[in-house]
Design a protein around this motif. Structure first.
Motif, PDB file in Angstrom:
ATOM      1  N   PRO A 132       0.820  -1.225   0.000  1.00 55.89           N
ATOM      2  CA  PRO A 132       0.000   0.000   0.000  1.00 55.89           C
ATOM      3  C   PRO A 132       0.847   1.265   0.000  1.00 55.89           C
ATOM      4  O   PRO A 132       1.940   1.301   0.559  1.00 55.89           O
ATOM      5  N   GLU A 133       0.320   2.305  -0.649  1.00 51.95           N
ATOM      6  CA  GLU A 133       1.007   3.601  -0.651  1.00 51.95           C
ATOM      7  C   GLU A 133       0.697   4.388   0.622  1.00 51.95           C
ATOM      8  O   GLU A 133       1.473   5.245   1.019  1.00 51.95           O
ATOM      9  N   VAL A 134      -0.431   4.121   1.253  1.00 56.20           N
ATOM     10  CA  VAL A 134      -0.746   4.698   2.569  1.00 56.20           C
ATOM     11  C   VAL A 134      -0.313   3.687   3.614  1.00 56.20           C
ATOM     12  O   VAL A 134      -0.833   2.566   3.667  1.00 56.20           O
ATOM     13  N   GLU A 135       0.660   4.056   4.437  1.00 56.44           N
ATOM     14  CA  GLU A 135       1.271   3.113   5.368  1.00 56.44           C
ATOM     15  C   GLU A 135       1.085   3.562   6.816  1.00 56.44           C
ATOM     16  O   GLU A 135       0.786   4.729   7.097  1.00 56.44           O
ATOM     17  N   SER A 158       7.332  13.249   5.710  1.00 51.33           N
ATOM     18  CA  SER A 158       6.271  12.790   4.820  1.00 51.33           C
ATOM     19  C   SER A 158       4.976  13.564   5.029  1.00 51.33           C
ATOM     20  O   SER A 158       4.901  14.525   5.792  1.00 51.33           O
ATOM     21  N   PHE A 159       3.937  13.104   4.329  1.00 49.33           N
ATOM     22  CA  PHE A 159       2.597  13.666   4.440  1.00 49.33           C
ATOM     23  C   PHE A 159       1.774  12.756   5.356  1.00 49.33           C
ATOM     24  O   PHE A 159       1.475  11.625   4.990  1.00 49.33           O
ATOM     25  N   TYR A 160       1.410  13.256   6.521  1.00 48.03           N
ATOM     26  CA  TYR A 160       0.664  12.456   7.487  1.00 48.03           C
ATOM     27  C   TYR A 160      -0.836  12.657   7.295  1.00 48.03           C
ATOM     28  O   TYR A 160      -1.323  13.783   7.157  1.00 48.03           O
ATOM     29  N   THR A 162      -3.065  10.812   9.470  1.00 50.80           N
ATOM     30  CA  THR A 162      -3.412  10.837  10.893  1.00 50.80           C
ATOM     31  C   THR A 162      -2.091  10.750  11.643  1.00 50.80           C
ATOM     32  O   THR A 162      -1.015  10.765  11.040  1.00 50.80           O
ATOM     33  N   GLU A 163      -2.164  10.630  12.966  1.00 44.45           N
ATOM     34  CA  GLU A 163      -0.931  10.528  13.737  1.00 44.45           C
ATOM     35  C   GLU A 163      -0.168   9.249  13.410  1.00 44.45           C
ATOM     36  O   GLU A 163       1.056   9.199  13.535  1.00 44.45           O
ATOM     37  N   ASP A 164      -0.893   8.236  12.950  1.00 47.05           N
ATOM     38  CA  ASP A 164      -0.248   6.945  12.696  1.00 47.05           C
ATOM     39  C   ASP A 164      -0.224   6.563  11.210  1.00 47.05           C
ATOM     40  O   ASP A 164       0.501   5.661  10.827  1.00 47.05           O
ATOM     41  N   LEU A 165      -0.978   7.265  10.364  1.00 48.38           N
ATOM     42  CA  LEU A 165      -1.023   6.945   8.931  1.00 48.38           C
ATOM     43  C   LEU A 165      -0.339   8.027   8.119  1.00 48.38           C
ATOM     44  O   LEU A 165      -0.498   9.225   8.395  1.00 48.38           O
ATOM     45  N   LEU A 166       0.431   7.622   7.118  1.00 45.01           N
ATOM     46  CA  LEU A 166       1.148   8.569   6.288  1.00 45.01           C
ATOM     47  C   LEU A 166       1.308   7.999   4.888  1.00 45.01           C
ATOM     48  O   LEU A 166       1.129   6.799   4.649  1.00 45.01           O
ATOM     49  N   MET A 167       1.623   8.885   3.941  1.00 38.10           N
ATOM     50  CA  MET A 167       2.010   8.427   2.618  1.00 38.10           C
ATOM     51  C   MET A 167       3.432   7.887   2.727  1.00 38.10           C
ATOM     52  O   MET A 167       4.327   8.573   3.238  1.00 38.10           O
ATOM     53  N   ARG A 168       3.647   6.664   2.257  1.00 34.00           N
ATOM     54  CA  ARG A 168       4.932   6.007   2.486  1.00 34.00           C
ATOM     55  C   ARG A 168       6.076   6.814   1.877  1.00 34.00           C
ATOM     56  O   ARG A 168       5.962   7.389   0.799  1.00 34.00           O
ATOM     57  N   THR A 169       7.201   6.842   2.568  1.00 30.17           N
ATOM     58  CA  THR A 169       8.369   7.589   2.108  1.00 30.17           C
ATOM     59  C   THR A 169       9.357   6.702   1.357  1.00 30.17           C
ATOM     60  O   THR A 169      10.352   7.184   0.833  1.00 30.17           O
ATOM     61  N   GLN A 170       9.095   5.406   1.331  1.00 30.15           N
ATOM     62  CA  GLN A 170       9.974   4.444   0.676  1.00 30.15           C
ATOM     63  C   GLN A 170       9.167   3.172   0.426  1.00 30.15           C
ATOM     64  O   GLN A 170       8.082   3.001   0.998  1.00 30.15           O
ATOM     65  N   THR A 171       9.696   2.298  -0.408  1.00 27.21           N
ATOM     66  CA  THR A 171       8.990   1.025  -0.620  1.00 27.21           C
ATOM     67  C   THR A 171       9.493  -0.054   0.349  1.00 27.21           C
ATOM     68  O   THR A 171       9.080  -1.206   0.258  1.00 27.21           O
ATOM     69  N   SER A 172      10.354   0.311   1.298  1.00 30.44           N
ATOM     70  CA  SER A 172      10.866  -0.644   2.286  1.00 30.44           C
ATOM     71  C   SER A 172       9.774  -1.329   3.110  1.00 30.44           C
ATOM     72  O   SER A 172       9.964  -2.482   3.525  1.00 30.44           O
ATOM     73  N   PRO A 173       8.633  -0.665   3.408  1.00 28.01           N
ATOM     74  CA  PRO A 173       7.588  -1.384   4.156  1.00 28.01           C
ATOM     75  C   PRO A 173       7.141  -2.675   3.470  1.00 28.01           C
ATOM     76  O   PRO A 173       6.735  -3.623   4.155  1.00 28.01           O
ATOM     77  N   VAL A 174       7.239  -2.729   2.147  1.00 27.28           N
ATOM     78  CA  VAL A 174       6.873  -3.954   1.430  1.00 27.28           C
ATOM     79  C   VAL A 174       7.803  -5.089   1.834  1.00 27.28           C
ATOM     80  O   VAL A 174       7.399  -6.252   1.921  1.00 27.28           O
ATOM     81  N   GLN A 175       9.071  -4.748   2.112  1.00 24.89           N
ATOM     82  CA  GLN A 175      10.030  -5.776   2.533  1.00 24.89           C
ATOM     83  C   GLN A 175       9.611  -6.384   3.873  1.00 24.89           C
ATOM     84  O   GLN A 175       9.620  -7.613   4.045  1.00 24.89           O
ATOM     85  N   ILE A 176       9.251  -5.527   4.842  1.00 26.29           N
ATOM     86  CA  ILE A 176       8.836  -6.026   6.149  1.00 26.29           C
ATOM     87  C   ILE A 176       7.571  -6.863   6.029  1.00 26.29           C
ATOM     88  O   ILE A 176       7.447  -7.942   6.632  1.00 26.29           O
ATOM     89  N   ARG A 177       6.603  -6.377   5.253  1.00 28.36           N
ATOM     90  CA  ARG A 177       5.349  -7.128   5.087  1.00 28.36           C
ATOM     91  C   ARG A 177       5.620  -8.496   4.462  1.00 28.36           C
ATOM     92  O   ARG A 177       5.021  -9.499   4.847  1.00 28.36           O
ATOM     93  N   THR A 178       6.535  -8.527   3.491  1.00 27.85           N
ATOM     94  CA  THR A 178       6.861  -9.798   2.839  1.00 27.85           C
ATOM     95  C   THR A 178       7.552 -10.739   3.814  1.00 27.85           C
ATOM     96  O   THR A 178       7.243 -11.937   3.876  1.00 27.85           O
ATOM     97  N   MET A 179       8.496 -10.204   4.590  1.00 29.84           N
ATOM     98  CA  MET A 179       9.203 -11.034   5.571  1.00 29.84           C
ATOM     99  C   MET A 179       8.224 -11.639   6.573  1.00 29.84           C
ATOM    100  O   MET A 179       8.296 -12.834   6.893  1.00 29.84           O
ATOM    101  N   GLN A 180       7.312 -10.840   7.086  1.00 29.56           N
ATOM    102  CA  GLN A 180       6.353 -11.349   8.066  1.00 29.56           C
ATOM    103  C   GLN A 180       5.423 -12.381   7.439  1.00 29.56           C
ATOM    104  O   GLN A 180       5.038 -13.354   8.091  1.00 29.56           O
ATOM    105  N   ALA A 181       5.058 -12.164   6.170  1.00 30.54           N
ATOM    106  CA  ALA A 181       4.180 -13.123   5.486  1.00 30.54           C
ATOM    107  C   ALA A 181       4.878 -14.458   5.250  1.00 30.54           C
ATOM    108  O   ALA A 181       4.216 -15.493   5.134  1.00 30.54           O
ATOM    109  N   MET A 182       6.218 -14.443   5.181  1.00 33.31           N
ATOM    110  CA  MET A 182       6.977 -15.681   4.954  1.00 33.31           C
ATOM    111  C   MET A 182       7.108 -16.529   6.219  1.00 33.31           C
ATOM    112  O   MET A 182       7.555 -17.677   6.162  1.00 33.31           O
ATOM    113  N   ASN A 183       6.763 -15.939   7.383  1.00 35.23           N
ATOM    114  CA  ASN A 183       6.799 -16.684   8.658  1.00 35.23           C
ATOM    115  C   ASN A 183       8.166 -17.327   8.927  1.00 35.23           C
ATOM    116  O   ASN A 183       8.265 -18.488   9.357  1.00 35.23           O
ATOM    117  N   GLY A 184       9.228 -16.564   8.649  1.00 42.81           N
ATOM    118  CA  GLY A 184      10.561 -17.051   8.967  1.00 42.81           C
ATOM    119  C   GLY A 184      11.143 -18.028   7.974  1.00 42.81           C
ATOM    120  O   GLY A 184      12.235 -18.568   8.207  1.00 42.81           O
TER     121      GLY A 184
END
Length: 344
Positions: A132-135, A158-160, A162-184
């Motif tokens: 997602p582009e909103v992270e 970045s552009f916030y 809400t206090e916790d939601l923002l427009m992503r500043t990098q595509t690195s969050p996709v890496q974390i989401r993928t790692m967690q989806a792989m379950n180690g």
């Protein structure tokens, strides 16, 4: 009444034979066959006929009506055929004229560069991952070893929403989401293309919206030499077989150690020119070994797994590859600019 009907028939047929256009024909149809027409007026007198006379007069009426309708139908068909013929003559096409070719579009230079980079890494066994582009703040910063109030966040303002939601500043969050989806589970080999957003003033080299492609590899016994070999292969396919790379120490919170990656100038061959500012080198991306804390956030044991990551700006690659000196050209919808890349 019979004589009156016969006289009406003779009169109507004579006038219908002389009619010259569709409008006059319709007027005569209404005159003789309409609800208030002459044949209707005659029929109103049938009430005074005897029972023996009515069938006879009825037959005459049918004959008169049929004769009038027959000539009207023939005239209508003749007028329609003449109208069609006239239109064919007026609208005829010279088939010897050359055809009008449809304008063909082309692939936008940014899309072309993204496709080329994807093809290179897919050829090396990577898969394309998107997110997602909103992270959330967690995926965009905290899970990448950037806790709240970390000074490195200032580089990615970045552009916030809400206090916790923002427009992503990098595509690195996709890496974390993928790692967690792989379950180690390993190995992980992905590239993450997409739009990112940062609060920045638009000028020749900066934009509040741009494109990134990041890569991630996780497995057992992944070393810095694997990263270097991967990037060397990439730049050779992207910029030419004679292109070399240079790694310079740097700092990124999500990798340790971290490096800036330069390529030898593909325009001057490393001799020095205006494009490389007479240094012989061009900076194109950042990279490094995945930080142990990031591995833990993604569900991997740093004692067992290691990995490397890299990231590049698509606009930066496209500007170097095609000699573009202003990033705003990619977004201002100038067709004269886009047409230059048709068929490239």
């Amino acid at each position: 009444m019979k004589e009156k009907l016969e006289a009406l028939k003779i009169e109507a047929l004579a006038k219908l034979q002389e009619v010259q256009d569709a409008q006059a024909l319709n007027d005569l149809r209404v005159k003789y066959l309409g609800k208030k027409g002459e044949l209707t007026e005659v029929l109103r007198g049938m009430g005074g006929l005897t029972a023996e006379e009515r069938p006879v007069i009825g037959q005459v009426v049918n004959n008169v009506r049929g004769a009038i309708e027959e000539i009207i139908s023939a005239k209508q068909e003749a007028f329609q055929q003449q109208e069609t013929q006239n239109r064919l003559q007026a609208e005829k096409v010279d088939v010897t004229l050359p055809g009008r070719s449809l304008a063909q579009g082309g692939i936008h230079p940014l899309s072309r560069v993204v496709q080329e980079i994807e093809d290179i890494f897919i050829g090396m066994g990577y898969r394309v991952a998107e997110g997602p582009e909103v992270e959330t703040d967690y995926y965009n910063f905290e899970a990448l070893n950037l806790p709240k109030n970390h000074p490195a966040r200032d580089m990615q303002d970045s552009f916030y929403l809400t206090e916790d939601l923002l427009m992503r500043t990098q595509t690195s969050p996709v890496q974390i989401r993928t790692m967690q989806a792989m379950n180690g589970e390993a190995p992980v080999k992905i590239i993450c293309p997409g739009k990112v957003f940062r609060r920045d003033d638009d000028d020749a080299t900066h934009s509040f919206q741009f494109h990134q492609i990041e890569g991630l590899v996780i497995g057992r016994h992944i070393r810095m030499s694997d990263l270097k070999g991967t990037l060397q292969q990439f730049v050779k396919e992207m910029f030419g077989s004679s292109t070399g790379i240079r790694l310079r120490p740097s700092f990124f919170p999500f990798t340790e150690p971290s490096v800036e990656v330069d390529v030898s100038c593909f325009k001057c061959g490393g001799d020095g020119c205006r494009l490389c500012k007479h240094t012989g080198w061009l900076e194109i991306l950042g990279a490094g070994m995945v930080h142990p804390k990031v591995l833990e956030m993604g569900g991997y044991d740093p004692a067992e797994f290691s990995g490397f990551a890299f990231g590049m700006g698509v606009e930066r690659i496209a500007m170097l590859k095609y000699g573009i000196d202003d990033i705003r050209n990619f977004y201002n919808n100038d067709m004269s600019f886009v047409k230059q890349f048709k068929g490239v």
